[in-house]
Design a protein around this motif. Sequence first.
Motif, mmCIF file in Angstrom:
data_model
loop_
_atom_site.group_PDB
_atom_site.id
_atom_site.type_symbol
_atom_site.label_atom_id
_atom_site.label_comp_id
_atom_site.label_asym_id
_atom_site.label_seq_id
_atom_site.Cartn_x
_atom_site.Cartn_y
_atom_site.Cartn_z
ATOM 1 N N SER A 35 0.858 -1.191 0.000
ATOM 2 C CA SER A 35 0.000 0.000 0.000
ATOM 3 C C SER A 35 0.885 1.229 0.000
ATOM 4 O O SER A 35 1.702 1.389 0.917
ATOM 5 N N PRO A 36 0.792 2.098 -1.018
ATOM 6 C CA PRO A 36 1.632 3.303 -1.066
ATOM 7 C C PRO A 36 1.570 4.076 0.251
ATOM 8 O O PRO A 36 0.496 4.235 0.843
ATOM 9 N N ILE A 37 2.721 4.515 0.717
ATOM 10 C CA ILE A 37 2.817 5.189 2.012
ATOM 11 C C ILE A 37 2.735 6.698 1.819
ATOM 12 O O ILE A 37 3.529 7.282 1.086
ATOM 13 N N ALA A 38 1.764 7.312 2.476
ATOM 14 C CA ALA A 38 1.627 8.768 2.451
ATOM 15 C C ALA A 38 2.072 9.319 3.797
ATOM 16 O O ALA A 38 1.559 8.916 4.836
ATOM 17 N N CYS A 39 3.075 10.198 3.777
ATOM 18 C CA CYS A 39 3.592 10.753 5.029
ATOM 19 C C CYS A 39 4.195 12.120 4.727
ATOM 20 O O CYS A 39 5.159 12.228 3.966
ATOM 21 N N ARG A 40 3.633 13.171 5.286
ATOM 22 C CA ARG A 40 4.083 14.521 5.003
ATOM 23 C C ARG A 40 5.454 14.777 5.600
ATOM 24 O O ARG A 40 5.640 14.685 6.822
#
Length: 322
Positions: A92-97
């Motif tokens: 699952s693509p990781i989204a993290c600012r």
Amino acid sequence: MGVSWILPGIPLGIALLYLGSEWMVDGARKTAARLGVTPFIVGLTVVALGSSSPELVTSLVSGDNPQIIVGNIVGSNIANVCLAIGLAAVISPIACRFAGIRFEMASMMAAVLVVSALALTGALGYVEGTVLLAALAVFLCLTYKLKRGAPETPDDHPDGEGGDRAPLWRCAALVAAGILFLYVGARAFIGGAVGLAELFGVSDLMIGLIVVAVGVSLPELCICVVAAYRKENEIVVSNIVGSVVFNSFFALGVGVVFTTVPVTHYTMAFHLPVMALSAALLALLVRRGDGVTRRQGAALVCVYSAYIALMCAFPELTQGLV
């Protein structure tokens, strides 16, 4: 070590690691909700410390084989960044600012660079271990100071219900049970895997860099995979960043306080640079894209595969030349 332990040790370890990672992720999320802090902070401290316990235990019990200590930490950090994050991103693509974790990424880079700098002395002992433990104390103090008032983000409670309101004792019990299962599972896996490696007569450094490193990284790997499947992006990244910091400052620091570990020429010239470059690559990916895509995750896995392939192709890279 007999084959009778090797055969059940590996599958038993994998099963316990899976259960431990399930409970650790669930307990960390619920603890965050009860304490009113973000899952990132829990992942950066409680989860990271718990999943780093196998590295700590391995460092403590490897006094008679000091090369396993340094190989364990360096190899584990590389596996955490490239293999755990890579596989999690593929799932699952990781989204993290990046703006929200700038300090944590800087801490990860500082950890690997401090270890590399201390290794230039040719050996890690009591003095270097004290420096590493002091650096951990500074990291924890700064983390608390900078993050205690951090506002929650929409990702902090993905269920959209303000988090799970389970009793705090139950949340703590889940985390504790997760840590226990991770520890026992890692020990079972390491016991079986090291015994299997010894049957083939490979070096202590090779055992530490590949067999033990992958074995003790299974908690982080399992936690990342489970968290990625559940879309718990904050725990995926914070678990790895925190684990690299705790591995470098805590597990290695405690290990070398009690045992002087000679740093081989190939460790300084090859393995430590790979560790630093892997951490820098992760930081660059998150900075440029605020996360890790599936393609980038696959690239990280390829980097780790290439690293292992080079050691297999050139066995001298794992020999004990000082």
